[in-house]
Design an enzyme around this catalytic site. Structure first.
Site, mmCIF file in Angstrom:
data_model
loop_
_atom_site.group_PDB
_atom_site.id
_atom_site.type_symbol
_atom_site.label_atom_id
_atom_site.label_comp_id
_atom_site.label_asym_id
_atom_site.label_seq_id
_atom_site.Cartn_x
_atom_site.Cartn_y
_atom_site.Cartn_z
ATOM 1 N N ASP A 159 0.845 -1.201 0.000
ATOM 2 C CA ASP A 159 0.000 0.000 0.000
ATOM 3 C C ASP A 159 0.876 1.247 0.000
ATOM 4 O OD1 ASP A 159 -3.250 0.325 0.694
ATOM 5 O OD2 ASP A 159 -2.062 2.139 0.983
ATOM 6 N N LYS A 198 -11.055 -5.390 -7.418
ATOM 7 C CA LYS A 198 -12.180 -4.456 -7.285
ATOM 8 C C LYS A 198 -12.058 -3.355 -8.332
ATOM 9 C CE LYS A 198 -12.283 -1.119 -4.272
ATOM 10 N NZ LYS A 198 -12.428 -0.731 -2.875
HETATM 11 C C1 LIG Z 1 -10.356 0.462 0.110
HETATM 12 S S1 LIG Z 1 -8.717 0.609 0.667
HETATM 13 C C2 LIG Z 1 -8.259 -1.070 0.921
HETATM 14 C C3 LIG Z 1 -8.887 -1.692 2.128
HETATM 15 C C4 LIG Z 1 -8.273 -3.023 2.483
HETATM 16 N N1 LIG Z 1 -8.611 -4.047 1.508
HETATM 17 C C5 LIG Z 1 -8.736 -3.493 3.830
HETATM 18 O O1 LIG Z 1 -9.524 -4.453 3.903
HETATM 19 O O2 LIG Z 1 -8.291 -2.962 4.838
HETATM 20 C C6 LIG Z 1 -7.853 1.025 -0.802
HETATM 21 C C7 LIG Z 1 -6.357 1.206 -0.638
HETATM 22 O O3 LIG Z 1 -5.745 1.285 -1.924
HETATM 23 C C8 LIG Z 1 -4.523 1.970 -1.734
HETATM 24 N N2 LIG Z 1 -3.935 2.361 -3.020
HETATM 25 C C9 LIG Z 1 -4.477 3.142 -3.984
HETATM 26 N N3 LIG Z 1 -3.629 3.297 -5.017
HETATM 27 C C10 LIG Z 1 -2.517 2.581 -4.710
HETATM 28 C C11 LIG Z 1 -1.269 2.356 -5.381
HETATM 29 N N4 LIG Z 1 -1.026 2.872 -6.596
HETATM 30 N N5 LIG Z 1 -0.331 1.587 -4.780
HETATM 31 C C12 LIG Z 1 -0.580 1.061 -3.541
HETATM 32 N N6 LIG Z 1 -1.748 1.227 -2.856
HETATM 33 C C13 LIG Z 1 -2.699 1.990 -3.430
HETATM 34 C C14 LIG Z 1 -4.936 3.148 -0.858
HETATM 35 O O4 LIG Z 1 -3.819 3.721 -0.221
HETATM 36 C C15 LIG Z 1 -5.928 2.474 0.104
HETATM 37 O O5 LIG Z 1 -5.310 2.146 1.319
#
Ligand SMILES: C[S@@+](CC[C@H](N)C(=O)[O-])C[C@H]1O[C@@H](n2cnc3c(N)ncnc32)[C@H](O)[C@@H]1O
Length: 206
Positions: A75, A158
């Site tokens: 992340d 997703k």
């Molecule tokens: C909906 S949250 C995930 C929740 C997680 N599945 C949980 O159950 O706790 C989406 C995550 O995607 C991450 N994210 C978005 N773009 C990203 C990237 N390019 N590289 C790494 N993480 C990314 C965000 O930082 C965020 O924490």
């Protein structure tokens, strides 16, 4: 966040359940429900969790893989370690960048049976833009599969439906023996998110 949003969240069934069962996010139930239906993650598997913070999916993945499996979580934000598990690795990085892919490969020391991505862009409030960014993230997760997913491996991604979604689905169908789209019961009805489940990767990652 508004007061209304906070009140609504506190009334949410899955938010309450997550608190009670000490899951890091209500999203944990999405992976639990997806796995119950599609049997994506098995005991002993390795799992790469993209966009994993705060770690709700990783927690479920750790329970499912048991002590013979491993979970590598990525992340932009730091993911707190799980003190009860020594088969969990986290990488703070952007998975759209090659250096992060290299770090995932170094951590795995091989290929993985499962890739899961619940990644979502930081919402700008401009719906079309956020939707396109979500497709970009999903495409990146698919590209990562080409590198690190084992033959017959599984994938969950997703994505926000809209422009670019049908093409993405078509491309995933070329790479996996079976592909289903689904919305688990814990995914809010008003949310445009959809989960694409690919089983049986047709070729070994390279
Ligand atoms: C909906 S949250 C995930 C929740 C997680 N599945 C949980 O159950 O706790 C989406 C995550 O995607 C991450 N994210 C978005 N773009 C990203 C990237 N390019 N590289 C790494 N993480 C990314 C965000 O930082 C965020 O924490």
């Amino acid at each position: 966040m508004s007061q209304n949003w906070n009140q609504e969240r506190k009334k949410d069934e899955y938010y309450k359940k997550a608190k009670k069962q000490e899951y890091r996010s209500r999203a944990s139930f999405k992976l639990l429900q997806l796995n119950r239906k599609f049997k994506i993650i098995k005991n002993g598997d390795s799992v790469v969790d993209l966009g994993a913070a705060p770690g709700g999916w990783s927690q479920i993945a750790l329970e499912l893989v048991g002590e013979d499996g491993l979970v590598v979580a990525v992340d932009l934000n730091r993911i707190k370690p799980f003190p009860d598990y020594d088969n969990f690795w986290s990488i703070k990085g952007d998975f759209t960048q090659e250096e992060t892919l290299n770090e995932i490969e170094r951590t795995l020391q091989g290929k993985t049976q499962v890739i899961i991505s619940d990644a979502a862009p930081k919402l700008s409030g401009i719906k079309d833009l956020d939707q396109l960014r979500s497709i970009d993230l999903a495409r990146c997760a698919l590209k990562i599969s080409d590198h690190i997913l084992k033959y017959k491996g599984n994938l969950i991604i997703k994505v926000f439906q809209g422009e670019g979604y049908p093409e993405l689905l078509k491309d995933i169908k070329k790479k996996f023996q079976t592909v289903k789209t689904t919305k688990p019961p814990s995914s809010k009805k008003k949310s445009g998110e959809m989960y694409i489940v690919g089983r049986g990767f047709r070729k070994e990652g390279r």
